[in-house]
Scaffold this motif. Structure first.
Motif, mmCIF file in Angstrom:
data_model
loop_
_atom_site.group_PDB
_atom_site.id
_atom_site.type_symbol
_atom_site.label_atom_id
_atom_site.label_comp_id
_atom_site.label_asym_id
_atom_site.label_seq_id
_atom_site.Cartn_x
_atom_site.Cartn_y
_atom_site.Cartn_z
ATOM 1 N N SER A 1 0.913 -1.291 0.223
ATOM 2 C CA SER A 1 0.046 0.230 0.127
ATOM 3 C C SER A 1 0.785 1.326 0.037
ATOM 4 O O SER A 1 0.089 2.254 0.075
ATOM 5 N N GLY B 1 -3.271 -9.366 0.753
ATOM 6 C CA GLY B 1 -4.625 -8.890 1.036
ATOM 7 C C GLY B 1 -5.040 -8.706 2.323
ATOM 8 O O GLY B 1 -4.278 -9.591 3.328
ATOM 9 N N VAL C 1 -8.942 -1.896 4.264
ATOM 10 C CA VAL C 1 -9.202 -3.006 3.256
ATOM 11 C C VAL C 1 -8.657 -2.374 1.812
ATOM 12 O O VAL C 1 -8.067 -3.007 1.035
ATOM 13 N N LEU C 2 -9.375 -1.306 1.413
ATOM 14 C CA LEU C 2 -9.183 -0.899 0.124
ATOM 15 C C LEU C 2 -7.930 -0.369 -0.141
ATOM 16 O O LEU C 2 -7.403 -0.569 -1.465
ATOM 17 N N THR C 3 -7.053 0.115 0.751
ATOM 18 C CA THR C 3 -5.725 0.494 0.558
ATOM 19 C C THR C 3 -4.941 -0.474 0.330
ATOM 20 O O THR C 3 -4.313 -0.576 -0.602
ATOM 21 N N ASN D 1 -5.931 -4.139 -0.606
ATOM 22 C CA ASN D 1 -6.352 -4.657 -1.551
ATOM 23 C C ASN D 1 -6.581 -4.210 -3.002
ATOM 24 O O ASN D 1 -6.754 -4.949 -3.910
ATOM 25 N N VAL D 2 -6.715 -3.045 -2.965
ATOM 26 C CA VAL D 2 -7.143 -2.308 -4.270
ATOM 27 C C VAL D 2 -5.693 -1.306 -4.665
ATOM 28 O O VAL D 2 -5.101 -1.671 -5.531
ATOM 29 N N TYR E 1 -14.675 -6.524 1.866
ATOM 30 C CA TYR E 1 -13.838 -7.442 1.208
ATOM 31 C C TYR E 1 -14.100 -7.583 0.049
ATOM 32 O O TYR E 1 -13.429 -7.756 -1.082
ATOM 33 N N SER F 1 -13.517 -4.991 -2.435
ATOM 34 C CA SER F 1 -12.204 -4.828 -3.188
ATOM 35 C C SER F 1 -11.730 -5.680 -3.985
ATOM 36 O O SER F 1 -10.995 -5.490 -4.910
ATOM 37 N N LYS F 2 -12.428 -7.071 -3.905
ATOM 38 C CA LYS F 2 -12.068 -8.103 -4.579
ATOM 39 C C LYS F 2 -12.822 -7.832 -6.176
ATOM 40 O O LYS F 2 -12.389 -8.275 -7.156
#
Length: 255
Positions: A58, A85, A104-106, A108-109, A150, A153-154
């Motif tokens: 990240s 992740g 989570v977004l930071t 995983n994405v 989650y 993000s996926k």
């Protein structure tokens, strides 16, 4: 010359199994992760063709360091496997703090975006390299309210996968998403809680096979894609179940 792969989140679970599978195929593998002690121990266990770089995906500076360290050590990069992740807990919409959504977004994405941003120029040099992003059945095939962030993000990982495939198809870059069904991993153990049989019950109800997938199942699917043993149109996603059973989801062919 030996091919080189980066596996983010490669010190545990699915990432470790992928790293092992690629080492077994004769590749040099760079494991990236935040926990230095665990990462170095995994690299030592995998042998002389594995190398650990401490990196938080990240953080752009960390990703730049990861790619630069790979180039310095091996002089090339053929494959990127974005596996790092976080799960973000199992609370519903009302119980999820905004800070957890950001976390989570930071990872995983943003983490997937940053690693592709900095790795793609190296992979393109190989005229046949590939990127595999690890997504999930959650949010792509099955919506689950208690795992909404989650899943979101996926779903975003699938979008990034297809965007990269479309943008670089004319430069011979293959980009895929691998979406595990319920898999026996430390992350799944954290989500299922203290009941040792909970994951098996979930898998019996959710997975098409009725059984938990294993990290080795996912690793085999990744290795087969990289080696061309599994033909999958560029930009698409594949669900992986127990015994590496594959099925495509939401087809979108990129020339």
């Amino acid at each position: 010359m030996q091919q080189v792969a980066i596996v983010t989140g490669g010190a545990t679970g699915i990432g470790q199994a992928i790293a092992q599978a690629l080492v077994n195929q004769g590749m040099n593998v760079v494991i990236a992760g935040r926990n230095q002690q665990r990462g170095e121990a995994t690299a030592k266990e995998l042998g002389d063709t594995a190398f650990f770089v401490q990196a938080d995906v990240s953080q752009e500076a960390d990703v730049q360091h990861l790619v630069a360290a790979t180039l310095e050590r091996y002089g090339r990069l053929d494959y990127l496997i974005n596996n790092a992740g976080v799960e973000g807990g199992s609370g519903g919409f009302e119980d999820t703090p905004a800070a957890l959504l950001d976390d989570v977004l930071t990872v995983n994405v943003k983490g997937v975006f940053l690693t592709m941003k900095h790795a793609i120029p190296l992979v393109l040099r190989q005229q046949g390299g590939a990127i595999i992003n690890i997504a999930s059945f959650v949010g792509t095939t099955m919506p689950i309210a208690s795992a909404a962030i989650y899943g979101a993000s996926k779903a975003a990982v699938l979008s990034l996968t297809r965007a990269a495939a479309a943008g670089y198809a004319d430069q011979h870059l293959r980009v895929y998403a691998v979406c595990p069904w319920m898999t026996e991993t430390p992350m799944a153990n954290r989500l299922s809680g203290p009941d040792p049989d909970a994951m098996a019950r979930y898998a019996a109800a959710i997975n098409p096979s009725g059984q938990l997938a294993t990290p080795a199942d996912i690793a085999q699917a990744v290795a087969d894609l990289l080696a061309g043993r599994t033909e999958l149109p560029n930009g698409e996603a594949v669900l992986v179940d127990h015994a590496s059973a594959l099925s495509r989801i939401m087809p979108m062919t990129v020339a």
